[in-house]
Design an enzyme around this catalytic site. Structure first.
Site, PDB file in Angstrom:
ATOM      1  N   CYS A 132       0.569  -1.085   0.171  1.00 17.69           N
ATOM      2  CA  CYS A 132      -0.005  -0.472   0.203  1.00 17.69           C
ATOM      3  C   CYS A 132       0.800   1.329  -0.250  1.00 17.69           C
ATOM      4  CB  CYS A 132      -1.659   0.021   1.046  1.00 17.69           C
ATOM      5  SG  CYS A 132      -1.959   1.691   1.456  1.00 17.69           S
ATOM      6  N   CYS A 135      -0.125   4.200   2.119  1.00 21.42           N
ATOM      7  CA  CYS A 135      -0.373   3.708   3.478  1.00 21.42           C
ATOM      8  C   CYS A 135       0.998   3.954   3.532  1.00 21.42           C
ATOM      9  CB  CYS A 135      -0.949   2.406   3.704  1.00 21.42           C
ATOM     10  SG  CYS A 135      -2.086   2.037   3.731  1.00 21.42           S
ATOM     11  N   ASP A 136       2.105   3.849   3.137  1.00 17.40           N
ATOM     12  CA  ASP A 136       3.606   2.996   4.127  1.00 17.40           C
ATOM     13  C   ASP A 136       4.731   4.210   2.981  1.00 17.40           C
ATOM     14  OD1 ASP A 136       2.592   1.340   5.522  1.00 17.40           O
ATOM     15  OD2 ASP A 136       2.780  -0.301   3.695  1.00 17.40           O
TER      16      ASP A 136
END
Ligand code: NAP
Length: 304
Positions: A132, A135-136
């Site tokens: 992701c 997300c990261d």
């Protein structure tokens, strides 16, 4: 007895919830995690949802959710473990906490990312291996990363990461990308994205964090190691249909066989969104499925 249980709260499930409330059906939405929202929450910018150009995926997902809540949809956070009496007029959705008798069921569990299945991937997951980018990605500011895949998600991830990373390798197993042309052009126009064609990942290496990606060129057989700090895997999705395999008819890849009416092989059970057989898996087609599933469900309820 409920009129309907919707399993899943991505765009398909939430659109179904909105339509079900409009149809006056007593409806419960069961989601695995609060605000699960589906893959849309991990999408950076959505540039193809009509009327909302460039909206963030998270914002769009939240808008769907708020809309369904405003219409009065009821949500519980539970994990569905079984469907009992699927052929009956009274079906039962069983979760880890409760049993819900209902007339109809909309399966909208969506799909999850696939893994590469190469050495080091599992061991370094969360330590440089990610599924992701939104997300990261922030952890890799100023660093070098690779994105693996050639679909829409890989292209979007590469573009997103290129904004903060020093360099992004986009590694694709063929010599042509699968993703949308517009995204392809943006990728080609981004100077810090380097395309690595005809190439597969063979191993992710590192002590505690990712340090190297071993790759192999499919055509020449040449292998080499790319020194980098992050590997973003974007090699497609698998339908979340485990709980209904062997119950409703699925294809060999596990997608539930259903046409645009969303009717499955069992009367009163409908499949909406990425988990059904369809030519185009997009947010807009998932939302359309939610609407179609409710129309078919209403017909079922008022006919039987
Ligand atoms: P996808 O379109 O299935 O693309 C997967 C990519 O990974 C393909 O390029 C494939 O290569 C490659 N691949 C598969 N297995 C591999 C392996 N083992 N090793 C290396 N490469 C591998 O999947 P996606 O990009 O995750 O997108 C999923 C669906 O969501 C698609 O239908 C997409 O259109 C949709 N989507 C929609 C939106 C939107 O509506 N805005 C945004 C994102 C995604 P090949 O090309 O050689 O098969």
């Amino acid at each position: 007895m409920l009129d309907m249980v919707i399993i899943g709260s991505g765009p398909a499930g939430l659109s179904a919830a909105i339509y079900a409330m409009r149809a006056g059906l007593q409806t419960l939405v069961i989601e695995k995690q609060p605000m699960s929202g589906g893959q849309v929450l991990n999408t950076v910018d959505v540039d193809n949802y009509p009327g909302l150009p460039g909206i963030g995926g998270f914002e769009l997902g939240m808008n769907f959710r708020k809309h369904a809540e405003t219409m009065g949809a009821r949500f519980v956070t539970e994990e569905v473990t079984a469907i009992e009496s699927p052929e009956g007029k009274e079906k039962v959705v069983v979760t880890n906490k409760e049993s819900y008798p209902c007339r109809t069921i909309v399966l909208a569990m969506g799909a999850t990312h696939r893994m590469l299945g190469v050495p080091g991937e599992e061991a370094l997951r969360g330590m440089g291996v990610s599924y992701c980018a939104t997300c990261d990605g922030a952890f890799f500011r100023g660093k070098t990363v690779a994105v693996i895949g050639g679909g829409d998600v890989a292209l979007e991830d590469a573009l997103f990461l290129a904004r903060g990373c020093e360099k992004v390798y986009l590694i694709h197993r063929r010599d042509a990308l699968r993703g949308a042309r517009l995204l392809q052009q943006k990728v080609f126009d981004t100077p810090n994205i380097e395309l690595v064609w005809d190439t597969v990942a063979e191993a992710v290496e590192g002590e505690g964090t990712v340090q190297m990606l071993q790759i192999r060129n499919n055509k020449t057989g040449e292998t080499k190691g790319l020194p980098l700090q992050g590997v973003f895997v974007a090699v497609g999705i698998t339908p979340n249909t485990e709980i209904v395999r062997g119950l409703v008819d699925c294809d060999e890849a596990g997608y539930i066989r259903a046409d645009e009416t969303c009717k499955t092989s069992i009367p009163g059970i409908f499949a909406a969104g990425d988990l059904r057989t369809k030519p185009l898996r997009q947010i807009v087609t998932a939302a359309a499925d939610g609407a179609n599933a409710i129309t078919a469900a209403e017909n079922y309820i008022y006919t039987f």
